[in-house]
Structure formats: C-alpha cells, structure tokens
Design an enzyme around this catalytic site. Sequence first.
Site: not given
Lengths: 340, 340
Positions: B162, B154, B55, B165, B167, B169, B114, B52
């Site tokens: 994609s 997303n 990570c 993990h 996250h 933006q 993760h 990943c």
Amino acid sequence: MNHTDLQDYSHKRFNILTGEWVLVSPHRAKRPWQGQNEAISNTVRPTYDETCYLCAGNTRINGEINPKYQDVFVFTNDFAALQKDSKSFSVQDGLLVAESETGICKVICFSPDHSKSLANMDTKDILKVVFAWQKEFKELSENPNINYVQIFENKGAVMGCSNPHPHGQIWSQSTLPNEVDKKNTQQLAYYNKNSSSLLGDYLAQELEKQERIIFENDSFVVLIPFWAVWPFETMIVPKKQQSNILELNDAEALDYAEAISVITKAYDKLFNTSFPYSSGIHQAPTDGNANIHWHWHMSFYPPLLRSATVKKFMVGYEMFGSPQRDITAEIATKMIKDLV
Amino acid sequence: MNHTDLQDYSHKRFNILTGEWVLVSPHRAKRPWQGQNEAISNTVRPTYDETCYLCAGNTRINGEINPKYQDVFVFTNDFAALQKDSKSFSVQDGLLVAESETGICKVICFSPDHSKSLANMDTKDILKVVFAWQKEFKELSENPNINYVQIFENKGAVMGCSNPHPHGQIWSQSTLPNEVDKKNTQQLAYYNKNSSSLLGDYLAQELEKQERIIFENDSFVVLIPFWAVWPFETMIVPKKQQSNILELNDAEALDYAEAISVITKAYDKLFNTSFPYSSGIHQAPTDGNANIHWHWHMSFYPPLLRSATVKKFMVGYEMFGSPQRDITAEIATKMIKDLV
Ligand SMILES: O=P(O)(O)O[C@H]1O[C@H](CO)[C@@H](O)[C@H](O)[C@H]1O
Ligand SMILES: O=P(O)(O)O[C@H]1O[C@H](CO)[C@@H](O)[C@H](O)[C@H]1O
C-alpha cells in the site's frame, strides 16, 4: 459457547476439510485502504463479438471453427496444461523428485451469448451447464487414466480470465492435486471414525445455528464456511451426502442450478459490479473406488474486499504463513444474505 | 538420469520442504497472452514525499510522528493483524474449531530515502536491514508468548503493497502458521532419519549439478528450487546449516546482504522494471527448543510471467488443485543468471 469473542479478537479457525488454519483479525476491518485500486469495466458487452474466440461460428487461434452452438459448447483446450499422450517418466534423483502427469483439459462455454455470465443467465440455462458438467465428468471418469476431474471457472480479468465470454474449464488428470488430497485425507479420517459424512455433519450444525447460512432450497445449502479464507467466500453443499455430481437426480440438478443462480446474482449486487471469482467443484476421485467418505461441494473464492476496485491481496504473510482475513464469516454472511 | 523429459512433458515436482506438488507444463510456455495487463509505473519517486506516512519526520494515520531516522526505522504496525493483549479463548463446538491468537506486528522501513528499494540500495545499507531483522528477531524470540517470527516484504502495488516507500513487515505470533508447520514437519522427519539438514543435503546436490544456481558467495547460494511455483521464484540459502539469522557472524551477514542485492538487482533487469515480489524468511520456531532440524532460508515469490505487465495468475486450477507453471525452473535460472 460464547461466539462474540470471534467478532472482537484475533483468532485462527480450523478448516475441517483441509486440516489448515486461517487467521482472522476482526478488529482490523476498519484500517484505511491506501493500496492499489483494480480497474473495472462495467461496460455492457455485445451479445456477439467477432474478435472473441469463444463466440459461436468464430475461428480459434489454432484455426478450428466453433460450431454455431445454441447453449453449451465444450472443446479440448487449445493450450492444455495437461496432455493425454504426454510421455510417462519418473525422476527420483536424490532430493529431486518428479513424476510425469497426463490429463485432458477442456473449455466449456456456458452460453453463446457473449454478454452473459452465470449471474444473469436463467436457471434453466444454468441447468444446461450442470448437465454438461455431468456429461463431461462421466466421460472423463470412465477413462482409466483419469483419476480426478477438476471443474472450475475463472471469472473476471482480475482472476486471470483471458476472455470475458462466459466459460469455465475442466482439467482432469491421473493423480490427486494437493488441495483434493488434503480434503480426501480429512474426509476419510472422519468417515472411518464416525461412519458419517464430515460435511454432512457440519451442515447439520450450520443449519441449526443459522449464523452462516445464505440460502437453502430442498436439496442445497449456500453458506459461508466457518473457516472461509476470502472475504466473501461461499460454498454450495448438497444436503444429502453425494460423492459427485452424477448422483444428482433431475430435481436436485435444478436445485443446484438455482443455488448457483442465487449466489452469483447476490454477488453482483454486493458491489454493483460483475463480481469476479474463481469457483470450483471438489468431488471424489474418479479412481474406480466408491469413495463414500466424499461429500462433493462447490466453492466460490472472490478476491474483492471492500468495493468493486479494492481487492484482498493474499501476499507476504499469507504466502509464507497462513491465509488472513479481517471481516468475519458472520458479518460477510449478513451482507450477502440481505441481497438474496 | 535424463532430465530432458522435464523440459518437454507435463509433470509434477515434489517440494521437499512442504510435502506438496507443483504441476509443470513446459510445452505450454508459448501460449498467447490475451488476458489482463497490469499497470506499471516506472516514474522515479522523489527521495522524500510529504504525503508518505513512512518518510522520516512525517505523521502517521494514528497521529504518531516518525523520527528523523537515518537508516532503518522499526515501529509497531498501526493496524496490526495480531495484537499482544488480545483476549485468550478457545472454541470447540462440534465441528467449529477456533483458537485465539496473539502476537506483535511491526513495520520496518529499509531506508529514509523514499525513492529506493533493496535493488538499488548499497550492500552496506542492506546490511543494516539484516542487522535490524536480527535485532527484532532476537527481541521477539525472547518473548515467551511468541513462538514464531515471520519476516516478509510485499513489494509493488501488484503485491498489495500500500506504500512504495521501501519497507517490510514482521508478524510474530504464538503458534506456527500453516506453511511453517509443513516445513517444520518435513525437515524434522528428514533430520530424524538422516541426522543431517534436508536443505543442506539438497544444496550439496544443487551445487554439484549447477543447473539451478544463480549466484554463490562464501556463505550463501541463490537458486531456483527444483519445485519452484512462481515463474521466477528464487531462494537464498546459507551454505552452513543454521536454524535462524541470529547464527550469522559478521562476514556471513555481509554475504547475505550481498546475495539480497544480487538477486533484487537481477530481478529489476529481467523486465526492466522495479520487480514486484513478496519475500519472506522461514526460520525455526522461537519456542525455546534447539530446532537443529531447521535450515533457515529466504524466498522470493514474484508474480510476473512474461513482462512487466503480464503476471501469472494463481487462480482456478491453482486454488482448487495445485500450483501450476509453464516455464521450467531450469529455463528461468538461465534467464536470471545472465543478468547477474
Ligand atoms: O499490511 P499491508 O501492507 O497494508 O497489507 C498487505 O500485506 C498484508 C500481509 O501480507 C496482507 O494481509 C494484505 O492483504 C496486503 O494488502
Ligand atoms: O486457462 P486460462 O484462462 O488462459 O488461464 C487462467 O487459468 C489457469 C487455470 O486456473 C491459470 O493457470 C492461468 O494462470 C490463468 O491465467
């Protein structure tokens, strides 16, 4: 004007038809893909499927039996989102605002052959689809409660199409949906100012530049609009200003069928798959006015980005901000044009 | 007002924030689903994945090594759609209109773990995410070239994410994207007319009716807006009019973290899956003006319709006409509220 900046740097392009912008990030076209891959099925379908509720002679979910149709077959949607005899009401309760909406939703089977799609039908069979669209549009437009007719097709499972049998839909209703309302406003403003068709003038400019033209015949142009949102979005535009498809003469109808054939065939070649898309025809409202500011057109919004299994997601930024694309309209044009 | 018509008949509802409509077809909620089922993976992820790129301690595609971060980690997007030092230009060539657009795109890892998502992080850890959003928002808003900051997430492969993990933006830019521009216009018009916050007045009405409220604490309300598009779309709104998240005091920031925790946990329970969505925070432009007409809010747009594998497709009619939904906001509220 130096257009090369448009191939190198982030920018936004203005959609003259909706008044909105698309963010273009050409430098980003090379980012690696690590996300979801779509399932594809390239298995050839049989010409008849006994479990398909759209095949000729089969029984639909509501118990009705499809006729043994030979070419195109139209029926009222068994699970229509809009209904003719729905109750009329209006809610204006402070900041809660709602209006009843009535309409008629139809399904149109393009062919009795379960294995086909527009991409592998003969032009003369696509012409029968065009004639059916005209017939339905005429009938609906004569209904005083119908002021707008949306003809569209969802093709492919990835586009929410629940049955692979070649078919489209027609949703007609009493008011203008959002997207049509925007295009109505923009075209009217332009017409009032210039006494000419917005899309007609745009077409003249594109035909001169030849940067985004994919195909043309006597009556139609297939191009990627300057402001395209989807990676391989295209538009079929009649060269003459016409407000709706009823204005097509027979030669023009055939040219239209040819344009549909050319672009859908090229799409299938692009990623060597039955290319998914939603397509739709935007036409003048059927409100009894002349609507001479309207220039009808058909658009294709295909979701694929880089291959048959990697699609463009219109998610986070796109939902909250603006649509965004990496590959430019000009590069996409080159890729498709080579396949025509 | 008799609201029962809204549960029985087709209608359109007005979105006071965008000025657009959504078509609601409540009678259609029972149509059988014959379309595509999404793949879901309910496999538990490891807390650390050596492949990943988000990570802690791992190497990203561009060769940079992530620090051994303990809670939240922010970095500039390696494949940014907007770039700080992009060239400035303007195209106005007849009907071809484009403007260069610059900006800064960041990625924000919510946790080094993760296996987590906001739905199973402690409220105190979500609070760290809120603090990171504030820090980034502040820094970006002080940049004279940045006039708008879009924070979003997303979540889930079906939403184009994609990497699983946890996250989100942040895309920030020099001009207002389409959706924000609409909300700016609507809120400004209302404020000029009524000298009060559009969303504040709407909230007062919703709190009185209690038909679409999912949860509230001292500072926040979680509700399904009257005009929601996605089947289980929700909105988190601060009770006080605030133009952006920098106005939150510490108690309010904690209440906000709690609201996020409550709705994401309820979502996961709804279809017994890690619930996919795109979420985003709409806030006032960072253009140096007071923007007192702005009332910031966070929305969740989840794609699922009936189960973990059946999603709502916004395709044909939705792309060419208006968004459309079957299940009403009121029924969806009842379903989610029961899980809080
Ligand atoms: O940035 P990511 O996660 O690679 O990409 C995802 O989010 C972006 C912003 O919403 C979208 O433009 C992409 O289509 C989507 O796949
Ligand atoms: O009518 P269908 O093919 O069952 O349904 C499809 O098209 C409709 C119109 O675009 C959409 O509302 C649905 O979400 C989609 O699954």
